[in-house]
Scaffold this motif. Sequence first.
Motif, PDB file in Angstrom:
ATOM      1  N   TYR A  93     -59.409  42.046  50.091  1.00 44.93           N
ATOM      2  CA  TYR A  93     -59.015  43.380  50.550  1.00 44.93           C
ATOM      3  C   TYR A  93     -60.083  44.427  50.233  1.00 44.93           C
ATOM      4  O   TYR A  93     -60.198  45.429  50.950  1.00 44.93           O
ATOM      5  CB  TYR A  93     -57.685  43.782  49.898  1.00 44.93           C
ATOM      6  CG  TYR A  93     -56.494  43.068  50.477  1.00 44.93           C
ATOM      7  CD1 TYR A  93     -56.156  43.211  51.819  1.00 44.93           C
ATOM      8  CD2 TYR A  93     -55.701  42.236  49.690  1.00 44.93           C
ATOM      9  CE1 TYR A  93     -55.068  42.556  52.358  1.00 44.93           C
ATOM     10  CE2 TYR A  93     -54.601  41.581  50.223  1.00 44.93           C
ATOM     11  CZ  TYR A  93     -54.292  41.738  51.558  1.00 44.93           C
ATOM     12  OH  TYR A  93     -53.205  41.075  52.096  1.00 44.93           O
ATOM     13  N   ASP A 147     -58.170  47.495  52.168  1.00 48.64           N
ATOM     14  CA  ASP A 147     -56.981  48.059  51.525  1.00 48.64           C
ATOM     15  C   ASP A 147     -57.214  48.066  50.012  1.00 48.64           C
ATOM     16  O   ASP A 147     -56.936  47.079  49.319  1.00 48.64           O
ATOM     17  CB  ASP A 147     -55.739  47.237  51.877  1.00 48.64           C
ATOM     18  CG  ASP A 147     -54.443  47.947  51.488  1.00 48.64           C
ATOM     19  OD1 ASP A 147     -54.447  48.651  50.461  1.00 48.64           O
ATOM     20  OD2 ASP A 147     -53.439  47.777  52.208  1.00 48.64           O
ATOM     21  N   LYS A 201     -54.043  47.552  47.700  1.00 49.02           N
ATOM     22  CA  LYS A 201     -53.649  46.150  47.557  1.00 49.02           C
ATOM     23  C   LYS A 201     -54.611  45.414  46.637  1.00 49.02           C
ATOM     24  O   LYS A 201     -54.212  44.593  45.807  1.00 49.02           O
ATOM     25  CB  LYS A 201     -53.610  45.460  48.928  1.00 49.02           C
ATOM     26  CG  LYS A 201     -52.350  45.713  49.724  1.00 49.02           C
ATOM     27  CD  LYS A 201     -52.343  44.855  50.984  1.00 49.02           C
ATOM     28  CE  LYS A 201     -51.068  45.080  51.785  1.00 49.02           C
ATOM     29  NZ  LYS A 201     -51.060  44.276  53.034  1.00 49.02           N
ATOM     30  N   SER A 202     -55.898  45.705  46.802  1.00 48.13           N
ATOM     31  CA  SER A 202     -56.910  45.088  45.950  1.00 48.13           C
ATOM     32  C   SER A 202     -56.616  45.365  44.488  1.00 48.13           C
ATOM     33  O   SER A 202     -56.528  44.453  43.659  1.00 48.13           O
ATOM     34  CB  SER A 202     -58.296  45.623  46.334  1.00 48.13           C
ATOM     35  OG  SER A 202     -59.298  45.104  45.487  1.00 48.13           O
TER      36      SER A 202
END
Length: 246
Positions: free
Chosen positions: A161, A170, A173-174
Amino acid sequence: MRLISFALCLLLSLPAWGAEASLLSELDALYAKRGDAGGEKAYEGALKTALDAAPEDYELVWRKARILQWQADGAASDKLKKVLGRQTWDWGEKAVKLAPARVEGHYYAATGIGAYSQAVGIMKALGEGLEGKFNERLDKALQIDANYDRGAPLLAKGRYYYELPWPKRDLAKSASLYEKAIAKHPEMLRAYYFLAETQLRDGKAAKARDTLQKVKQGSVAYDPAEGRRVQEWSKKVEADIEKELR
């Protein structure tokens, strides 16, 4: 010299052992010393001899993928990373065929694709359809054992991500995946290192600086070669953070 002598003794005893638990234990002891002078060569030599005797042994095959992944991860050039990434991928796929219910093959096949993609460039890799292949293998590894090797599949997904181009990237999310790994494996310095990079890219330089302190001050006892590598890498990120904070 001590490592080489130890490896020689191991090689001489291989025909009697086969791929038994004692052999695997000795191989893993050599792998743990891969960051020492002569350590990587000693491990490769012992593993090659074992594989020559038992080329279809799953426990040996995934260990071959593991050392290739380690080498690809630290490759000094994209050309070398591409070659090592492809080899990691291939050995990971072989492991999957031998034992599809085990996590290691899926994980190393995915990381091999990841290293190969980094080497050729993410946009080119996307154009070659590698994103789907990477996620198929990594998601299977996550399903089987997300906490394999101190949360390594979680870190790989978090890095995915992070490295995607906008608008697929993202960072939230990472970061959440790294934090999930840290919650279970607080000793894993790579998780803090990746989190600091993500926070920096997300415009949170002060948080990134605090996170990176965990890398600088953390113990490497869990895996000295890995820990020292990450601490060395962190120096550049620290410089980038300080530049951003000026």
